[in-house]
Scaffold this motif. Structure first.
Motif, PDB file in Angstrom:
ATOM      1  N   GLU A  35       0.830  -1.211   0.000  1.00  0.00           N
ATOM      2  CA  GLU A  35       0.000   0.000   0.000  1.00  0.00           C
ATOM      3  C   GLU A  35       0.861   1.256   0.000  1.00  0.00           C
ATOM      4  N   LEU A  36       1.945   1.240   0.781  1.00  0.00           N
ATOM      5  CA  LEU A  36       2.851   2.395   0.824  1.00  0.00           C
ATOM      6  C   LEU A  36       3.578   2.580  -0.510  1.00  0.00           C
ATOM      7  N   ASP A  37       3.980   1.461  -1.125  1.00  0.00           N
ATOM      8  CA  ASP A  37       4.614   1.528  -2.449  1.00  0.00           C
ATOM      9  C   ASP A  37       3.654   2.151  -3.471  1.00  0.00           C
ATOM     10  N   ALA A  38       2.381   1.786  -3.364  1.00  0.00           N
ATOM     11  CA  ALA A  38       1.368   2.336  -4.274  1.00  0.00           C
ATOM     12  C   ALA A  38       1.206   3.841  -4.055  1.00  0.00           C
ATOM     13  N   GLU A  39       1.260   4.267  -2.780  1.00  0.00           N
ATOM     14  CA  GLU A  39       1.165   5.691  -2.451  1.00  0.00           C
ATOM     15  C   GLU A  39       2.364   6.451  -3.025  1.00  0.00           C
ATOM     16  N   ILE A  40       3.560   5.853  -2.918  1.00  0.00           N
ATOM     17  CA  ILE A  40       4.771   6.474  -3.465  1.00  0.00           C
ATOM     18  C   ILE A  40       4.647   6.631  -4.979  1.00  0.00           C
ATOM     19  N   LYS A  41       4.107   5.591  -5.618  1.00  0.00           N
ATOM     20  CA  LYS A  41       3.925   5.625  -7.067  1.00  0.00           C
ATOM     21  C   LYS A  41       2.983   6.764  -7.467  1.00  0.00           C
ATOM     22  N   LEU A  42       1.902   6.917  -6.676  1.00  0.00           N
ATOM     23  CA  LEU A  42       0.940   7.997  -6.958  1.00  0.00           C
ATOM     24  C   LEU A  42       1.585   9.370  -6.792  1.00  0.00           C
ATOM     25  N   LYS A  43       2.416   9.513  -5.749  1.00  0.00           N
ATOM     26  CA  LYS A  43       3.074  10.798  -5.499  1.00  0.00           C
ATOM     27  C   LYS A  43       4.086  11.117  -6.601  1.00  0.00           C
ATOM     28  N   LYS A  44       4.754  10.112  -7.105  1.00  0.00           N
ATOM     29  CA  LYS A  44       5.701  10.325  -8.201  1.00  0.00           C
ATOM     30  C   LYS A  44       4.969  10.747  -9.476  1.00  0.00           C
ATOM     31  N   GLU A  45       3.796  10.151  -9.676  1.00  0.00           N
ATOM     32  CA  GLU A  45       2.974  10.556 -10.830  1.00  0.00           C
ATOM     33  C   GLU A  45       2.509  12.003 -10.658  1.00  0.00           C
ATOM     34  N   ALA A  46       2.165  12.340  -9.409  1.00  0.00           N
ATOM     35  CA  ALA A  46       1.715  13.705  -9.117  1.00  0.00           C
ATOM     36  C   ALA A  46       2.837  14.705  -9.388  1.00  0.00           C
ATOM     37  N   ILE A  47       4.083  14.339  -9.046  1.00  0.00           N
ATOM     38  CA  ILE A  47       5.244  15.208  -9.294  1.00  0.00           C
ATOM     39  C   ILE A  47       5.424  15.423 -10.801  1.00  0.00           C
ATOM     40  N   LYS A  48       5.281  14.325 -11.557  1.00  0.00           N
ATOM     41  CA  LYS A  48       5.414  14.441 -13.016  1.00  0.00           C
ATOM     42  C   LYS A  48       4.356  15.372 -13.586  1.00  0.00           C
ATOM     43  N   ASN A  49       3.132  15.243 -13.064  1.00  0.00           N
ATOM     44  CA  ASN A  49       2.048  16.119 -13.539  1.00  0.00           C
ATOM     45  C   ASN A  49       2.314  17.576 -13.187  1.00  0.00           C
ATOM     46  N   SER A  50       2.823  17.803 -11.975  1.00  0.00           N
ATOM     47  CA  SER A  50       3.133  19.169 -11.533  1.00  0.00           C
ATOM     48  C   SER A  50       4.251  19.761 -12.377  1.00  0.00           C
TER      49      SER A  50
END
Length: 261
Positions: A66-81
């Motif tokens: 679950e934490l790995d999935a959260e990290i993946k989402l945050k990395k995607e969010a950084i790319k979008n930003s």
């Protein structure tokens, strides 16, 4: 016309002999089971502990995933930003007034903050993963030790069971046979008495004017009644069924010969 053959009812003496035979067989089964001591319970408890530890480790794995999935989402969010920042910066080259430029600058700043927040969360999630991996490593090490201990206990129990397996099967068969020789009421009484005494002795002989295991003297007349084998007599103190010493010795020798094969 066919004759109806009625099965002759067993005499009191035959019932007493069957009862004592059953007692001797069941007592031997008790001895065999006692040799195992607390091992069956230990094996059961250890097995439960292993399952609980495996469940705990499995839950840790789920939490890490679950934490790995959260990290993946945050990395995607950084790319979008970052993509939005690039877009807004480019748009600043074509603005018509300061108001539009300032508005785009605020959007860029907002995305920068979003990136910083995402990076902070990634670090927090990473720290949690490191901690959970440490906990998992300790739990896995403990689990290995538990499995090793369980393996030794199982081997120990299996060795004892294997050593007495044939005899136990034979005794169980004989216990069932002797049980069938008794009427239901008498068999239920035997089982009830046996379950209420610590040593499982529901049928005991008279020895030195008292029932075996008791210090209470049996009156001479009652001893004579027991020796006559005309009725089922119970010890008034313990509730155990009483047989005379001679019958007990005869049945003991018979069962010993039976067990020796």
């Amino acid at each position: 016309m066919a004759k109806i053959v009625q099965q002759k009812e067993a005499s009191v003496e035959e019932k007493l002999r069957a009862l004592y035979d059953l007692q001797l067989i069941d007592s031997r089964l008790d001895e065999i089971r006692n040799t195992r001591g607390e091992l069956p319970l230990e094996v059961e408890d250890l097995s439960d502990d292993v399952v609980q530890m495996e469940t705990r480790i499995s839950k840790i794995d789920e939490e890490i995933a679950e934490l790995d999935a959260e990290i993946k989402l945050k990395k995607e969010a950084i790319k979008n930003s970052e993509a939005l920042m690039k877009k807004y910066t480019k748009q600043q080259d074509n603005v018509r007034n300061n108001r539009e430029f300032d508005s785009l600058s605020k959007e860029v700043e907002y995305q920068e903050l979003e990136i910083q927040l995402s990076e902070k969360r990634i670090k927090e999630f990473g720290a949690k993963i490191d901690h959970k991996n440490q906990v998992k490593e300790e739990a896995t090490s403990k689990l290995d030790g538990m499995k090793n201990h369980l393996g030794h206990k199982k081997s120990e129990l299996d060795a004892i069971v294997k050593e007495t397996e044939k005899e136990e099967e034979f005794l169980l068969k004989k216990s069932e046979e002797f049980s069938l020789a008794l009427d239901e009421r008498l068999l239920n009484a035997y089982k009830r008495i046996r379950s209420n005494v610590k040593n499982g002795l529901a049928v005991v002989p008279v020895h030195r004017d008292a029932s075996v295991g008791s210090f209470f003297t049996i009156p001479p007349q009652r001893q004579m009644d027991i020796a006559q084998r005309k009725k089922i007599i119970s010890d008034e103190h313990s509730g155990r069924i009483l047989v005379d010493g001679e019958l007990a010795q005869e049945e003991k020798e018979k069962i010993e010969a039976l067990l020796k094969g």
